[in-house]
Each structure stands twice: as C-alpha cells, then as structure tokens.
Design an enzyme around this catalytic site. Structure first.
Site, short mmCIF file in Angstrom:
data_model
loop_
_atom_site.label_atom_id
_atom_site.label_comp_id
_atom_site.label_asym_id
_atom_site.label_seq_id
_atom_site.Cartn_x
_atom_site.Cartn_y
_atom_site.Cartn_z
N HIS A 220 9.22 -10.35 -0.97
CA HIS A 220 9.28 -11.47 -0.30
C HIS A 220 9.89 -10.83 1.19
O HIS A 220 8.80 -10.38 1.77
CB HIS A 220 10.45 -12.32 -0.94
CG HIS A 220 11.02 -13.98 -0.19
ND1 HIS A 220 10.03 -14.27 0.70
CD2 HIS A 220 11.96 -14.37 -0.60
CE1 HIS A 220 10.63 -15.44 0.80
NE2 HIS A 220 11.77 -15.63 0.10
N HIS A 259 -0.95 -13.82 -0.61
CA HIS A 259 0.18 -15.07 -0.49
C HIS A 259 0.05 -15.89 -2.06
O HIS A 259 -1.00 -15.90 -2.49
CB HIS A 259 0.07 -15.81 0.50
CG HIS A 259 1.07 -16.63 0.92
ND1 HIS A 259 1.34 -17.92 0.48
CD2 HIS A 259 2.26 -16.27 1.65
CE1 HIS A 259 2.41 -18.19 0.71
NE2 HIS A 259 3.00 -17.21 1.52
N ASP A 310 3.75 -11.36 7.30
CA ASP A 310 4.66 -10.16 7.67
C ASP A 310 3.73 -9.01 8.31
O ASP A 310 4.56 -8.08 8.92
CB ASP A 310 5.35 -9.74 6.29
CG ASP A 310 6.28 -10.83 5.51
OD1 ASP A 310 7.03 -10.93 6.52
OD2 ASP A 310 6.66 -10.89 4.49
N1 COA Z 1 -1.92 -5.39 -2.52
C1 COA Z 1 -2.87 -5.23 -3.44
N2 COA Z 1 -3.31 -6.24 -4.49
C2 COA Z 1 -2.65 -7.29 -4.33
C3 COA Z 1 -1.70 -7.81 -3.37
C4 COA Z 1 -1.34 -6.72 -2.42
N3 COA Z 1 -0.74 -6.96 -1.10
N4 COA Z 1 -1.43 -8.98 -3.38
C5 COA Z 1 -2.00 -9.39 -4.63
N5 COA Z 1 -2.77 -8.51 -5.07
C6 COA Z 1 -3.55 -8.13 -6.40
C7 COA Z 1 -2.56 -8.03 -7.51
O1 COA Z 1 -2.55 -6.73 -7.74
C8 COA Z 1 -3.17 -8.89 -8.58
O2 COA Z 1 -4.30 -8.04 -9.20
P1 COA Z 1 -4.96 -8.00 -10.54
O3 COA Z 1 -5.05 -9.44 -10.78
O4 COA Z 1 -6.21 -7.15 -10.68
O5 COA Z 1 -3.77 -7.48 -11.29
C9 COA Z 1 -3.69 -10.11 -7.77
O6 COA Z 1 -3.84 -9.51 -6.58
C10 COA Z 1 -2.78 -11.28 -8.11
O7 COA Z 1 -1.49 -10.87 -7.58
P2 COA Z 1 -0.05 -11.22 -7.88
O8 COA Z 1 1.02 -10.16 -7.55
O9 COA Z 1 -0.11 -11.40 -9.43
O10 COA Z 1 -0.12 -12.45 -7.44
P3 COA Z 1 1.04 -13.54 -6.87
O11 COA Z 1 0.62 -14.90 -6.74
O12 COA Z 1 2.27 -13.30 -7.86
O13 COA Z 1 1.58 -12.63 -5.51
C11 COA Z 1 2.58 -11.87 -3.58
C12 COA Z 1 1.99 -13.22 -4.32
C13 COA Z 1 3.00 -12.52 -2.06
C14 COA Z 1 3.73 -11.51 -4.28
C15 COA Z 1 1.69 -10.74 -3.53
O14 COA Z 1 0.26 -11.08 -2.94
C16 COA Z 1 2.18 -9.50 -3.06
O15 COA Z 1 2.96 -8.70 -3.75
N6 COA Z 1 2.02 -9.11 -1.71
C17 COA Z 1 2.57 -7.92 -1.00
C18 COA Z 1 4.20 -8.60 -0.85
C19 COA Z 1 4.13 -9.37 0.39
O16 COA Z 1 3.30 -8.98 1.50
N7 COA Z 1 4.97 -10.35 0.31
C20 COA Z 1 5.10 -11.18 1.36
C21 COA Z 1 4.65 -12.44 0.95
S1 COA Z 1 4.73 -13.94 2.49
#
Ligand code: COA
Length: 376
Positions: A220, A259, A310
């Site tokens: 987050h 996202h 971010d």
């Molecule tokens: N880097 C690499 N791979 C990523 C990624 C990232 N930042 N964000 C998503 N993915 C990939 C995941 O590994 C997953 O791949 P898979 O299906 O092969 O396992 C897929 O995309 C789905 O990701 P997931 O984390 O399950 O989706 P989500 O909807 O739960 O995630 C976030 C949303 C924001 C938590 C996720 O994109 C993330 O962890 N981003 C990095 C943290 C971040 O920047 N947070 C600020 C958000 S505003």
C-alpha cells in the site's frame, strides 16, 4: 448455505475482496468508465492543475469547493491548529529513537486521542481539521525541526520545516500537487480499515491510528519508499533494465507498479511524472529519471504493468529534497483528509461492518483436559 457458497466462489476466485462493492460512498470515483478518478465529482486532472491541497481537503470533508473567503478562513484555522500541545511534544520525545516515522505518526494520533478526546456532539470537523493541521507538526517535531508556523500552505510548511528555510515556489507546487493526488482513493486498504473501526462506534483517533498501520505496508503506502530504493540501486538505464528483468525472472514484485483497480494506467502517475521531469535539472536527477523511465519500459514490455502514483512520486520527492524514509509519512499527511471524509460518511449512515468467513478448520474434536484435577 448454497447461496453463501455461490457468493463465496466468486469472492475466492480473485481473492482480497477484489471487485466487491462494500458500501455506498459519495466521496470519490476510482477507474469508473468515463469518470476516471474524481473527488466529489471533480476530475483529478482539473484539481491537480488548478487547486490547492487545502481546497481539496475542504472539498473532501465538506462536500463542496470552498468560496474564496471560506478558503482563506480555513487556511487560517489550519495554521492555528498546527500547534503541538506541550504534553504531546514531551511524549513524542520520550519514544526511543529507531522507530519509523509511520510508527511515530500512529502513536502521535493515538496520544492526541488521549489528550484531546472526541467529545459527544462535537462540531463534526473538529478532529478532522486538527489532524490535517497537526500531523505535519508531529513529523517535523520528531525530526528535531523548528515549526515554521507562519507558512500559508501545508506544502510550504512541510518543505520549509524540513529544509530550515523557505523553499522555491516550484518545489512548493510540486508537493502541493502530490498532496492533492494522494488525498483520497475510495475503499483502499487503509480507508477501509478506518471505516471498519469507526463502524463499531469507536472514536476517530483509533480509526486513524489503524489506517496509518494499514498504509505502512509496502503493498500500500510503503511502495513509494521501496520504489526509490529500487531506482537508486541502479547506476544507469542499462543496469536497471538487466536488474529489473532479473527480479521479474525471480518472480519478485517491483514496487510502484500495478494496481488493484486500474487496468490500463493510473491517472495520477502522468501528473507526477511530468513534475519529476520538470524538476530534473541536474545531471544526477536526469540520470535517475532515465533509470525510472527504463524501469517503466521494461515493466510494460515484460508484464504490461504501468507505474502507479507511488513510482514517480518517489523521484519527485527526491528532487524536492524530501528524505526517502518520509515518503509514506507524507502520504499520511495527505490521506488524512480522505480518511476523515470516510469516517464522517460511515458515521452518517452507520452499519457495523462484520462479514463472515468460510470455515476450513478441523471438524468437531473431543477436548481432553491436560491435567485431571481431583475434585473434592
Ligand atoms: N511487480 C511484478 N509483478 C506484479 C506486480 C508488480 N508490481 N503487480 C502485480 N504483479 C503480478 C503478480 O505477480 C501476479 O502475477 P501472477 O498472476 O503471475 O502471479 C499478477 O500480476 C497479479 O498480481 P496481484 O498482486 O495478485 O494483484 P493485486 O490486484 O492483488 O495487486 C497490487 C495489486 C497493487 C498489490 C500489486 O500490483 C502490487 O503488489 N504492486 C506493487 C506494490 C505497489 O506498488 N503498491 C501500491 C499500490 S497503489
């Protein structure tokens, strides 16, 4: 039972309550077709181009834009409310060094709840205005800085306090825009945490302390600090490209990308990227910006993932002279306005938030006491 199973099958497929509408809200749209990101109906692009953080905080909390006179009064009120109660300053000083600033803000809000508890029937904006005004003071005080109470805007107050001198106009505006972009984002994890807490009829300080805890995590709010550490770990774009490809191969997440709601782009990212580009006026800054752009390209080529707010906020903050460990705390200083708007909205039409779980533990088991007591 069958109905519960059917509903749950949908929820479990995506996980993390993705796509679940949890309540009505009139504060913000995120990624709704045709409306993008908007606060109370105003597009984020318009607000970022022409408004100020104070104007946006008023809009989120009161529901409409302030008149010029209201805005002037509000700025003056916030300036008044910046002062730290001496008891709070003393208690903050007594926290041993080594805690993160997120921990300090969380504790500061909690202590304020002891010193200035919410009163029944209190004017609804009292706690909101106080927290918007005083959180930057908690941060500056803990950093050992003098509070430049005369500064007009939160952005100026923060930058002046951190630098120890009045900042250039361009840096003030960049931070002001970033505070607008960070102010509100619908039912994100920290806001939802605040609404869950307030739904029990708990107090606002407890809800905000919980929200700060939720925001601290790298999935987050903590992502902006992690993004900075990643960008500065590479000497040039070629190294960044190889390094990020390597991380992706190892299935690592790259912070500042992806996202939960946006699927094509984060509308806030372009705004703050433009600011980062504008402020990149030294060789070192331009190198860092080039590294960031290469990471962006690799992430799109390899994963079709785009930067979220971010990622470029990280280097924009670096160019403004904000230390990396304060990036997520600065996010708090903005998001407090959104949290408090949601706290008030939840209270206005409250229903205890209490979902159910699908039990997957052991079946009924006979309990055998460890020690058989002799009964006399
Ligand atoms: N880097 C690499 N791979 C990523 C990624 C990232 N930042 N964000 C998503 N993915 C990939 C995941 O590994 C997953 O791949 P898979 O299906 O092969 O396992 C897929 O995309 C789905 O990701 P997931 O984390 O399950 O989706 P989500 O909807 O739960 O995630 C976030 C949303 C924001 C938590 C996720 O994109 C993330 O962890 N981003 C990095 C943290 C971040 O920047 N947070 C600020 C958000 S505003």
């Amino acid at each position: 039972m069958a109905e519960i199973e059917r509903t749950y099958a949908k929820v479990k497929k995506v996980g993390g309550l993705a796509g679940i509408v949890a309540a009505d809200s009139a504060i913000c749209t995120v990624g709704i077709e045709g409306r993008g990101l908007s606060y109370r109906g105003y597009s984020i692009e318009d607000l970022a181009a022409s408004s100020s953080f104070e104007e946006v905080a008023w809009l989120l909390l009161r529901g409409n834009l302030p008149s010029p006179a209201e805005l002037e009064d509000y700025r003056a009120r916030l300036r008044e409310l910046r002062r730290l109660p001496p008891a709070l300053a003393g208690m903050l000083d007594s926290i041993p060094p080594g805690d993160t600033m997120m921990g300090i803000l969380r504790t500061g809000v909690s202590l304020l709840g002891n010193l200035e508890p919410e009163r029944q029937g209190e004017a609804p904006y009292e706690v909101a205005d106080r927290l918007v005004a005083v959180l930057p003071s908690i941060l500056l005080h803990r950093r050992g800085k003098k509070l430049p109470l005369e500064e007009q805007s939160l952005a100026g107050y923060l930058l002046h306090g951190l630098r120890g001198s009045a900042p250039p106009e361009e840096l003030r505006r960049c931070v002001d825009v970033s505070l607008i972009l960070y102010a509100e984002h619908e039912f994100n994890a920290s806001t939802f945490a605040a609404r869950v807490i307030i739904s029990t009829l708990s107090d606002a300080h407890s809800a905000v302390a919980g929200a700060i805890g939720a925001l601290a995590g790298p999935l987050h709010g903590g992502a902006n600090e992690e993004a900075m550490r990643l960008i500065e770990s590479y000497a040039d774009p070629r190294e960044a490209e190889a390094g990020v490809r390597d991380r992706l191969e190892r299935k690592e997440k790259i912070m500042g990308f992806g996202h939960r709601i946006y699927t094509v782009s984060d509308p806030r990212s372009g705004v703050i990227k433009d600011w980062a580009a504008r402020l990149a006026d030294t060789e070192e800054h331009r190198r860092m910006f080039a590294v960031a752009e290469r990471i962006e390209k690799v992430m799109w080529d390899e994963k079709k993932l785009f930067p979220n707010l971010d990622f470029y906020s990280a280097i924009a903050y670096r160019f403004c002279g904000i230390p990396t460990e304060l990036y997520t705390p600065v996010f708090v200083l903005a998001r407090i306005s959104g949290w408090m708007a949601h706290i008030m909205e939840q209270r206005a039409n409250n229903k205890l938030i209490r979902p159910i779980s699908r039990y997957t533990g052991p079946g009924p088991r006979e309990y055998v006491p460890l020690v058989k007591e002799e009964r006399t």
